[in-house]
Design a protein around this motif. Structure first.
Motif, short mmCIF file in Angstrom:
data_model
loop_
_atom_site.label_atom_id
_atom_site.label_comp_id
_atom_site.label_asym_id
_atom_site.label_seq_id
_atom_site.Cartn_x
_atom_site.Cartn_y
_atom_site.Cartn_z
N ARG A 103 46.01 -47.86 16.31
CA ARG A 103 45.53 -49.12 15.73
C ARG A 103 45.66 -50.26 16.73
NH1 ARG A 103 48.33 -47.78 10.44
NH2 ARG A 103 46.64 -47.02 9.13
N SER A 120 34.44 -50.34 18.33
CA SER A 120 33.58 -50.40 17.15
C SER A 120 33.39 -49.02 16.52
CB SER A 120 32.22 -51.00 17.54
OG SER A 120 31.70 -50.31 18.66
N PHE A 121 34.16 -48.07 16.94
CA PHE A 121 34.17 -46.72 16.37
C PHE A 121 35.63 -46.35 16.16
CE2 PHE A 121 33.92 -46.49 20.99
CZ PHE A 121 35.08 -45.81 21.30
N PRO A 122 35.90 -45.36 15.32
CA PRO A 122 37.30 -45.05 15.02
C PRO A 122 37.98 -44.19 16.07
CG PRO A 122 35.87 -43.63 13.75
CD PRO A 122 34.97 -44.60 14.49
N HIS A 182 42.95 -49.87 19.26
CA HIS A 182 41.65 -50.10 18.63
C HIS A 182 41.37 -51.61 18.54
CE1 HIS A 182 38.73 -50.19 15.25
NE2 HIS A 182 38.29 -49.10 15.84
N SER A 235 42.23 -42.23 10.32
CA SER A 235 41.33 -42.98 11.17
C SER A 235 41.73 -44.45 11.24
CB SER A 235 39.92 -42.87 10.59
OG SER A 235 39.06 -43.82 11.16
N THR A 236 41.52 -45.05 12.42
CA THR A 236 41.76 -46.49 12.55
C THR A 236 40.74 -47.28 11.75
OG1 THR A 236 40.42 -46.57 14.56
CG2 THR A 236 42.82 -46.33 14.84
N GLY A 237 39.68 -46.63 11.29
CA GLY A 237 38.69 -47.28 10.44
C GLY A 237 39.13 -47.35 8.99
N ALA A 271 33.65 -40.95 18.18
CA ALA A 271 35.05 -41.13 17.78
C ALA A 271 35.93 -40.66 18.93
CB ALA A 271 35.37 -40.36 16.51
N ARG A 299 32.72 -47.52 24.06
CA ARG A 299 32.45 -48.74 23.28
C ARG A 299 31.20 -49.44 23.78
NH1 ARG A 299 36.26 -53.16 25.07
NH2 ARG A 299 34.71 -53.09 26.74
#
Length: 173
Positions: free
Chosen positions: A98, A107-109, A101, A21-23, A87, A73
């Motif tokens: 990334r 603001s979400f992965p 993002h 995940s990008t998170g 997501a 978003r």
């Protein structure tokens, strides 16, 4: 045009897959799906310095990933109010995701599935361009770990988030 490639997906269980995940770290899809998940699956968002593959804009459903991501978003608070996580997922490597993002201030992965694991389990539709095999654009809504609704085909991409919200708001509790 609906080619029927996603008709079999509604009602299927989201598998226990852990995707980068990008998170940060990984996301357990099955766990998120039990909570209520809106997972929009998109072909790719190329870094701005890398040109799209030849003929990209002519491939039905390929163009519009940035617009779709920005629409989700911009409406994320409404999804949250309804109790859904959001997501995005593509077959792109995490480093490319990334970049998107950060650039799009998501603001979400975004979840990376370069091995197309989810696609193999669920039979998600794909297409090929150059040396890439990518997911066709679709959106899955889960309830209690199962796919409650499949939006496919998704067109135009920038209206998909609102279409999903409308469906969720009209859905019986």
């Amino acid at each position: 045009v609906d080619d029927g490639a996603a008709r079999h997906i509604a009602g299927m269980a989201i598998p226990a897959l852990s995707l980068p995940s990008t998170g940060g770290g990984s996301v357990d899809l099955a766990s998120w799906a039990r909570s209520g998940l809106v997972l929009y699956v998109f072909p790719r968002m190329g870094p701005t310095e890398i040109p799209d593959p030849p003929g990209w804009i002519a491939i039905p459903g390929a163009y519009g990933c940035t617009q779709q991501s920005c629409a989700f978003r911009d409406r994320q608070a409404r999804f949250h109010e309804l109790g859904y996580l959001v997501a995005g997922l593509s077959a792109q490597p995490l480093d490319e995701q990334r970049e998107a993002h950060v650039r799009l201030h998501l603001s979400f992965p975004l979840l990376a599935d370069p091995g197309r694991q989810l696609g193999r389990v669920l039979g998600l539709p794909t297409f090929s361009v150059g040396d890439m095999t990518l997911y066709r654009r679709l959106t899955l809504v889960t309830a209690a770990g199962r796919i409650a609704k499949v939006f496919y085909p998704v067109f135009p991409p920038d209206e998909n988030a609102e279409e999903v919200l409308t469906w969720l708001e009209r859905r019986p509790k």
